[in-house]
Design a protein around this motif. Structure first.
Motif, PDB file in Angstrom:
ATOM      1  N   LEU A   1       0.993  -1.344   0.039  1.00 50.15           N
ATOM      2  CA  LEU A   1      -0.056   0.067   0.087  1.00 50.15           C
ATOM      3  C   LEU A   1       0.903   1.111   0.029  1.00 50.15           C
ATOM      4  N   ARG A   2       0.338   2.259  -0.727  1.00 47.31           N
ATOM      5  CA  ARG A   2       1.329   3.402  -0.883  1.00 47.31           C
ATOM      6  C   ARG A   2       0.344   4.773  -0.293  1.00 47.31           C
ATOM      7  N   ASN A   3       0.757   5.533   0.363  1.00 42.86           N
ATOM      8  CA  ASN A   3      -0.014   6.902   0.716  1.00 42.86           C
ATOM      9  C   ASN A   3       0.948   7.882  -0.099  1.00 42.86           C
ATOM     10  N   ILE A   4       0.516   8.472  -1.161  1.00 46.31           N
ATOM     11  CA  ILE A   4       1.381   9.552  -1.972  1.00 46.31           C
ATOM     12  C   ILE A   4       1.580  10.843  -0.920  1.00 46.31           C
ATOM     13  N   THR A   5       0.471  11.349  -0.326  1.00 46.03           N
ATOM     14  CA  THR A   5       0.811  12.436   0.501  1.00 46.03           C
ATOM     15  C   THR A   5       1.894  12.517   1.515  1.00 46.03           C
ATOM     16  N   THR A   6       2.017  11.249   2.300  1.00 45.45           N
ATOM     17  CA  THR A   6       2.928  10.980   3.118  1.00 45.45           C
ATOM     18  C   THR A   6       4.283  10.194   2.606  1.00 45.45           C
ATOM     19  N   GLY A   7       4.208   9.573   1.475  1.00 44.42           N
ATOM     20  CA  GLY A   7       5.310   8.884   0.892  1.00 44.42           C
ATOM     21  C   GLY A   7       5.258   7.424   1.619  1.00 44.42           C
ATOM     22  N   TRP A   8       4.875   7.121   2.754  1.00 42.60           N
ATOM     23  CA  TRP A   8       4.902   5.795   3.466  1.00 42.60           C
ATOM     24  C   TRP A   8       4.380   4.838   2.501  1.00 42.60           C
ATOM     25  N   MET A   9       5.113   3.696   2.269  1.00 35.65           N
ATOM     26  CA  MET A   9       4.842   2.566   1.816  1.00 35.65           C
ATOM     27  C   MET A   9       4.559   1.380   2.600  1.00 35.65           C
ATOM     28  N   TYR A  10       4.007   0.584   2.491  1.00 33.88           N
ATOM     29  CA  TYR A  10       3.508  -0.709   3.570  1.00 33.88           C
ATOM     30  C   TYR A  10       3.563  -2.084   2.830  1.00 33.88           C
ATOM     31  N   CYS A  11       3.901  -2.955   3.527  1.00 37.77           N
ATOM     32  CA  CYS A  11       3.643  -4.453   3.022  1.00 37.77           C
ATOM     33  C   CYS A  11       2.905  -5.144   4.085  1.00 37.77           C
ATOM     34  N   LEU A  12       1.783  -5.480   3.787  1.00 39.47           N
ATOM     35  CA  LEU A  12       0.821  -6.047   4.545  1.00 39.47           C
ATOM     36  C   LEU A  12       0.806  -7.813   4.284  1.00 39.47           C
ATOM     37  N   ASP A  13       1.231  -8.492   5.209  1.00 38.38           N
ATOM     38  CA  ASP A  13       1.455  -9.770   4.921  1.00 38.38           C
ATOM     39  C   ASP A  13       0.061 -10.606   5.140  1.00 38.38           C
ATOM     40  N   LYS A  14      -0.375 -11.314   4.324  1.00 38.87           N
ATOM     41  CA  LYS A  14      -1.668 -12.138   4.405  1.00 38.87           C
ATOM     42  C   LYS A  14      -2.118 -13.081   5.370  1.00 38.87           C
TER      43      LYS A  14
END
Lengths: 63, 167
Positions: B120-133
Motif C-alpha cells: 500500500l502507498r500513501n502519496i501524501t506522506t510517501g509511506w509504503m507498507y507491506c501487509l502480510d496476508k
C-alpha cells in the motif's frame, strides 16, 4: 385533462422524466432514452408510462 | 404547463428513502393547496419539507441526461486469496481478509496485490507498507521504493512492483 407520465425507477430512486400529451409521444421518448442514454441503456426495463388525470389527487399510496 | 406534487424523503439510513409522485395540477395554486392537504397525512407528517412542487412543460422531457449506476467496483476491489479492499471517502480504505474480517485500515492511494501480501502507498506522506496476508499485519514500512522492492525480493521472492490506483 389527462397526461401521460413517464417515470423511471432505479435502486429506490424515482425519476420523473416528463409529462406528455399522448401515449405515443411518451413511448417515443422512452425508446430514445433506453437506446441512447447511459444508465437507461443498462437497465432498460425500469420505465413506467402512466395515464394520470390532472387535478385529481390519488390516495392509493397513503396506506 | 403543469405542476407536479411529489415527496422525496431521505436520511442517513437508505432504508428510510421514500419517493412518490403524489399528483399533477394545472396551476401552482392548486398544487400548493394539494401540498398543504397532503402534509397532514401520516406518511408525510413531520417530513413536510420533503414535499415539493415542480413546474413541468407538457411534451418536454425534464430529465434529459443519462445516469451512472453505482457499480460494486466503485466501492470495493477484489484481491487474490479472497481479500477485499473496501473503499470509502477521502482515500480511506479497509482491508478485509478471506473471512470478511477487518484486517487493516488507513488512508492510501495505491496498492499492489500479490498472493502472499498487499503493498500500500500513501502519496501524501510517501509511506509504503507491506501487509502480510498470513501474518495479517504490516511486515515492512518504508519511504524508499528500492528498499521495499528489496524486502519483497528477500521475503517473498517478488521481483516486480507496479502501483495501481485505488480510487
Amino acid at each position: 385533462m389527462y397526461v401521460y407520465q413517464l417515470t423511471y425507477e432505479h435502486d429506490g430512486n424515482l425519476l420523473s422524466i416528463g409529462y406528455f400529451g399522448s401515449w405515443r409521444k411518451a413511448r417515443d421518448i422512452m425508446k430514445t432514452y433506453r437506446s441512447t442514454l447511459p444508465g437507461f441503456k443498462d437497465y432498460p426495463n425500469n420505465f413506467c408510462i402512466k395515464k394520470v388525470k390532472v387535478n385529481k389527487d390519488n390516495y392509493f399510496f397513503l396506506n | 404547463m403543469i405542476y407536479e406534487l411529489g415527496f422525496s424523503y431521505y436520511d442517513d439510513n437508505p432504508e428510510n428513502d421514500d419517493n412518490v409522485i403524489i399528483a399533477v395540477y394545472s396551476s401552482y395554486k392548486q398544487a400548493e393547496a394539494g401540498l398543504k392537504k397532503f402534509a397532514q397525512q401520516p406518511r408525510f407528517k413531520e417530513k413536510e419539507k420533503f414535499l415539493y412542487i415542480c413546474e413541468r412543460k407538457i411534451n418536454e422531457a425534464f430529465w434529459t441526461e443519462g445516469f451512472w449506476p453505482a457499480m460494486p467496483s466503485y466501492f470495493k476491489i477484489e484481491l487474490l486469496e479472497g481479500y477485499i479492499i473496501d473503499k470509502y471517502e477521502d482515500n480511506y480504505i479497509e482491508i478485509l481478509d478471506e473471512k470478511g474480517e477487518k484486517m487493516y485500515e488507513g488512508n492510501f492511494h495505491d496498492y499492489t496485490d500479490y498472493k502472499q501480501c498487499i503493498c500500500l502507498r500513501n502519496i501524501t506522506t510517501g509511506w509504503m507498507y507491506c501487509l502480510d496476508k498470513q501474518q495479517k499485519n504490516i511486515q515492512y514500512k518504508t519511504k524508499n521504493f528500492k528498499n521495499l522492492l528489496y524486502f519483497l525480493l528477500e521475503k517473498y521472492e517478488i521481483k516486480k512492483l507496479g502501483w495501481r490506483s485505488i480510487f
